[in-house]
Design a protein around this motif. Structure first.
Motif, PDB file in Angstrom:
ATOM      1  N   HIS A 166      34.228  28.939  31.309  1.00 22.22           N
ATOM      2  CA  HIS A 166      35.516  28.372  31.722  1.00 22.22           C
ATOM      3  C   HIS A 166      36.569  28.864  30.736  1.00 22.22           C
ATOM      4  CE1 HIS A 166      34.422  25.563  28.513  1.00 22.22           C
ATOM      5  NE2 HIS A 166      35.725  25.371  28.382  1.00 22.22           N
ATOM      6  N   VAL A 167      37.809  28.936  31.198  1.00 28.34           N
ATOM      7  CA  VAL A 167      38.923  29.323  30.334  1.00 28.34           C
ATOM      8  C   VAL A 167      40.107  28.434  30.668  1.00 28.34           C
ATOM      9  CG1 VAL A 167      40.431  31.182  29.540  1.00 28.34           C
ATOM     10  CG2 VAL A 167      38.136  31.725  30.338  1.00 28.34           C
ATOM     11  N   VAL A 168      40.707  27.874  29.635  1.00 27.52           N
ATOM     12  CA  VAL A 168      41.910  27.067  29.763  1.00 27.52           C
ATOM     13  C   VAL A 168      43.075  27.908  29.253  1.00 27.52           C
ATOM     14  CG1 VAL A 168      43.039  24.925  29.037  1.00 27.52           C
ATOM     15  CG2 VAL A 168      40.556  24.957  29.398  1.00 27.52           C
ATOM     16  N   ASN A 169      44.168  27.914  29.995  1.00 25.58           N
ATOM     17  CA  ASN A 169      45.373  28.690  29.655  1.00 25.58           C
ATOM     18  C   ASN A 169      45.052  30.162  29.432  1.00 25.58           C
ATOM     19  OD1 ASN A 169      46.888  26.304  29.809  1.00 25.58           O
ATOM     20  ND2 ASN A 169      46.612  25.878  27.636  1.00 25.58           N
ATOM     21  N   PRO A 170      44.376  30.801  30.409  1.00 28.12           N
ATOM     22  CA  PRO A 170      43.989  32.195  30.224  1.00 28.12           C
ATOM     23  C   PRO A 170      45.172  33.150  30.221  1.00 28.12           C
ATOM     24  CG  PRO A 170      43.574  31.532  32.469  1.00 28.12           C
ATOM     25  CD  PRO A 170      43.983  30.289  31.726  1.00 28.12           C
ATOM     26  N   VAL A 171      45.005  34.218  29.444  1.00 27.53           N
ATOM     27  CA  VAL A 171      45.934  35.344  29.441  1.00 27.53           C
ATOM     28  C   VAL A 171      45.104  36.571  29.784  1.00 27.53           C
ATOM     29  CG1 VAL A 171      47.495  36.751  28.059  1.00 27.53           C
ATOM     30  CG2 VAL A 171      47.425  34.264  27.716  1.00 27.53           C
ATOM     31  N   LEU A 172      45.493  37.285  30.819  1.00 23.41           N
ATOM     32  CA  LEU A 172      44.768  38.466  31.280  1.00 23.41           C
ATOM     33  C   LEU A 172      45.223  39.691  30.500  1.00 23.41           C
ATOM     34  CD1 LEU A 172      42.836  39.742  33.408  1.00 23.41           C
ATOM     35  CD2 LEU A 172      44.877  40.051  34.844  1.00 23.41           C
ATOM     36  N   HIS A 173      44.249  40.502  30.086  1.00 24.89           N
ATOM     37  CA  HIS A 173      44.517  41.756  29.388  1.00 24.89           C
ATOM     38  C   HIS A 173      43.854  42.874  30.180  1.00 24.89           C
ATOM     39  CE1 HIS A 173      45.778  39.477  25.795  1.00 24.89           C
ATOM     40  NE2 HIS A 173      44.823  38.639  26.174  1.00 24.89           N
ATOM     41  N   LEU A 174      44.647  43.870  30.581  1.00 25.53           N
ATOM     42  CA  LEU A 174      44.137  44.993  31.365  1.00 25.53           C
ATOM     43  C   LEU A 174      44.147  46.258  30.523  1.00 25.53           C
ATOM     44  CD1 LEU A 174      46.028  44.264  34.699  1.00 25.53           C
ATOM     45  CD2 LEU A 174      43.637  43.783  34.172  1.00 25.53           C
ATOM     46  N   PRO A 175      43.286  47.219  30.869  1.00 26.26           N
ATOM     47  CA  PRO A 175      43.251  48.469  30.113  1.00 26.26           C
ATOM     48  C   PRO A 175      44.528  49.269  30.339  1.00 26.26           C
ATOM     49  CG  PRO A 175      41.900  48.639  32.078  1.00 26.26           C
ATOM     50  CD  PRO A 175      42.354  47.208  31.987  1.00 26.26           C
ATOM     51  N   GLU A 176      44.849  50.130  29.370  1.00 24.39           N
ATOM     52  CA  GLU A 176      46.021  50.992  29.538  1.00 24.39           C
ATOM     53  C   GLU A 176      45.817  51.954  30.687  1.00 24.39           C
ATOM     54  OE1 GLU A 176      47.886  52.740  26.147  1.00 24.39           O
ATOM     55  OE2 GLU A 176      47.424  50.996  24.903  1.00 24.39           O
ATOM     56  N   SER A 177      44.603  52.453  30.825  1.00 28.43           N
ATOM     57  CA  SER A 177      44.266  53.325  31.943  1.00 28.43           C
ATOM     58  C   SER A 177      44.198  52.463  33.190  1.00 28.43           C
ATOM     59  CB  SER A 177      42.913  53.997  31.705  1.00 28.43           C
ATOM     60  OG  SER A 177      42.437  54.545  32.909  1.00 28.43           O
ATOM     61  N   ARG A 178      44.939  52.834  34.188  1.00 25.36           N
ATOM     62  CA  ARG A 178      44.989  52.021  35.408  1.00 25.36           C
ATOM     63  C   ARG A 178      44.119  52.594  36.524  1.00 25.36           C
ATOM     64  NH1 ARG A 178      47.362  47.141  36.042  1.00 25.36           N
ATOM     65  NH2 ARG A 178      48.997  46.802  34.535  1.00 25.36           N
ATOM     66  N   GLU A 179      42.999  53.240  36.139  1.00 29.80           N
ATOM     67  CA  GLU A 179      42.066  53.728  37.144  1.00 29.80           C
ATOM     68  C   GLU A 179      41.503  52.517  37.881  1.00 29.80           C
ATOM     69  OE1 GLU A 179      37.889  56.117  37.309  1.00 29.80           O
ATOM     70  OE2 GLU A 179      39.357  56.698  35.786  1.00 29.80           O
ATOM     71  N   LEU A 180      41.614  52.543  39.200  1.00 29.25           N
ATOM     72  CA  LEU A 180      41.229  51.379  39.988  1.00 29.25           C
ATOM     73  C   LEU A 180      39.826  51.498  40.562  1.00 29.25           C
ATOM     74  CD1 LEU A 180      44.507  50.650  41.988  1.00 29.25           C
ATOM     75  CD2 LEU A 180      43.741  49.658  39.822  1.00 29.25           C
ATOM     76  N   ASP A 181      39.149  50.377  40.588  1.00 33.18           N
ATOM     77  CA  ASP A 181      37.872  50.223  41.263  1.00 33.18           C
ATOM     78  C   ASP A 181      38.191  49.519  42.582  1.00 33.18           C
ATOM     79  OD1 ASP A 181      35.104  49.904  41.802  1.00 33.18           O
ATOM     80  OD2 ASP A 181      35.171  47.885  40.942  1.00 33.18           O
ATOM     81  N   VAL A 182      37.908  50.173  43.692  1.00 39.11           N
ATOM     82  CA  VAL A 182      38.173  49.586  45.005  1.00 39.11           C
ATOM     83  C   VAL A 182      36.869  48.989  45.510  1.00 39.11           C
ATOM     84  CG1 VAL A 182      38.945  50.018  47.368  1.00 39.11           C
ATOM     85  CG2 VAL A 182      40.020  51.239  45.442  1.00 39.11           C
ATOM     86  N   ASP A 183      36.897  47.688  45.792  1.00 39.22           N
ATOM     87  CA  ASP A 183      35.689  47.007  46.239  1.00 39.22           C
ATOM     88  C   ASP A 183      36.089  45.807  47.098  1.00 39.22           C
ATOM     89  OD1 ASP A 183      33.008  46.469  46.561  1.00 39.22           O
ATOM     90  OD2 ASP A 183      32.649  45.886  44.486  1.00 39.22           O
ATOM     91  N   GLY A 184      35.119  45.278  47.804  1.00 39.81           N
ATOM     92  CA  GLY A 184      35.354  44.135  48.673  1.00 39.81           C
ATOM     93  C   GLY A 184      35.705  42.889  47.877  1.00 39.81           C
ATOM     94  N   GLU A 185      36.626  42.134  48.427  1.00 35.33           N
ATOM     95  CA  GLU A 185      37.054  40.902  47.774  1.00 35.33           C
ATOM     96  C   GLU A 185      37.308  39.856  48.852  1.00 35.33           C
ATOM     97  OE1 GLU A 185      40.441  39.727  44.462  1.00 35.33           O
ATOM     98  OE2 GLU A 185      39.683  41.776  44.551  1.00 35.33           O
ATOM     99  N   GLY A 186      36.994  38.623  48.524  1.00 31.40           N
ATOM    100  CA  GLY A 186      37.245  37.500  49.407  1.00 31.40           C
ATOM    101  C   GLY A 186      37.742  36.345  48.570  1.00 31.40           C
ATOM    102  N   CYS A 187      37.980  35.223  49.219  1.00 36.21           N
ATOM    103  CA  CYS A 187      38.543  34.086  48.497  1.00 36.21           C
ATOM    104  C   CYS A 187      38.153  32.794  49.197  1.00 36.21           C
ATOM    105  CB  CYS A 187      40.068  34.211  48.455  1.00 36.21           C
ATOM    106  SG  CYS A 187      40.911  32.900  47.573  1.00 36.21           S
ATOM    107  N   LEU A 188      37.748  31.820  48.408  1.00 37.98           N
ATOM    108  CA  LEU A 188      37.386  30.519  48.972  1.00 37.98           C
ATOM    109  C   LEU A 188      38.567  29.850  49.663  1.00 37.98           C
ATOM    110  CD1 LEU A 188      35.193  29.155  46.032  1.00 37.98           C
ATOM    111  CD2 LEU A 188      34.418  30.216  48.172  1.00 37.98           C
ATOM    112  N   SER A 189      39.790  30.161  49.239  1.00 38.45           N
ATOM    113  CA  SER A 189      40.992  29.572  49.847  1.00 38.45           C
ATOM    114  C   SER A 189      41.458  30.333  51.082  1.00 38.45           C
ATOM    115  CB  SER A 189      42.121  29.504  48.812  1.00 38.45           C
ATOM    116  OG  SER A 189      41.793  28.572  47.806  1.00 38.45           O
ATOM    117  N   VAL A 190      40.826  31.468  51.353  1.00 39.91           N
ATOM    118  CA  VAL A 190      41.067  32.257  52.562  1.00 39.91           C
ATOM    119  C   VAL A 190      39.677  32.522  53.162  1.00 39.91           C
ATOM    120  CG1 VAL A 190      42.141  34.335  53.534  1.00 39.91           C
ATOM    121  CG2 VAL A 190      43.059  33.341  51.427  1.00 39.91           C
ATOM    122  N   PRO A 191      39.026  31.465  53.666  1.00 45.49           N
ATOM    123  CA  PRO A 191      37.631  31.601  54.079  1.00 45.49           C
ATOM    124  C   PRO A 191      37.451  32.579  55.228  1.00 45.49           C
ATOM    125  CG  PRO A 191      38.520  29.500  54.815  1.00 45.49           C
ATOM    126  CD  PRO A 191      39.550  30.125  53.921  1.00 45.49           C
TER     127      PRO A 191
END
Length: 181
Positions: free
Chosen positions: A79-104
């Motif tokens: 678990h994380v409280v008050n998270p801050v996201l850190h992304l790599p400088e290289s913006r090479e993307l991984d394209v993969d399937g994604e879903g969401c419990l709030s968009v069933p």
């Protein structure tokens, strides 16, 4: 410390205002916060998810939980409280399937950086860092997006988003099928 003594709560669906605004910072670290995290783990498990943000159960708080494998297959439960996201400088993307419990229901390919990490605090206010690769990196980004009021479908072209939301509106809810979120 992770606790599994929570009570599952209903998953908030796309369109509810709590999902579409930045969540409030957590400033009080008490039994209510511990119960929230326990309930989030219980809700995520009941819905067969791999991650869950507090606003997905209607709570306006910057908290998320994950139970998700990284690129090596190692499962990370945290678990994380008050998270801050850190992304790599290289913006090479991984394209993969994604879903969401709030968009069933529907899932679609979304491009995201293949690595990411979050910093934040735990239930006691102690610093934490979670490094993610593969699916875990995607999950860290997805859950942080939720806390910023952004859902994965909001990253899609308008026509595709409209089609997926229409498909989701016909879906009865979560609990069966492929792990999402």
């Amino acid at each position: 410390m992770q606790t599994r003594s929570g009570t599952p709560r209903p998953i908030t669906r796309y369109g509810n205002p709590v999902l579409h605004r930045r969540c409030a910072e957590v400033t009080v670290f008490d039994d209510d916060l511990r119960q929230l995290v326990a309930d989030m783990f219980a809700s995520m498990a009941a819905a067969h998810g791999v991650g869950l943000a507090a606003n997905q159960i209607g709570v306006d708080a910057r908290v998320f939980v994950v139970d998700c494998p990284d690129a090596t297959g190692k499962n990370v439960v945290a678990h994380v409280v008050n998270p801050v996201l850190h992304l790599p400088e290289s913006r090479e993307l991984d394209v993969d399937g994604e879903g969401c419990l709030s968009v069933p229901g529907p899932q679609t390919d979304v491009g995201r950086p293949a690595t990411a990490y979050v910093t934040g605090v735990d239930l006691r206010g102690e610093p934490v860092r979670i490094d993610g690769t593969g699916r875990l990196a995607r999950c860290l980004q997805h859950e942080t997006d939720h806390l910023d009021g952004l859902l994965y479908v909001d990253r899609l072209p308008a026509k595709q988003r409209k089609r997926l939301l229409a498909e989701s509106a016909q879906h009865p809810g979560v609990g069966a099928g492929v792990p999402t979120d």
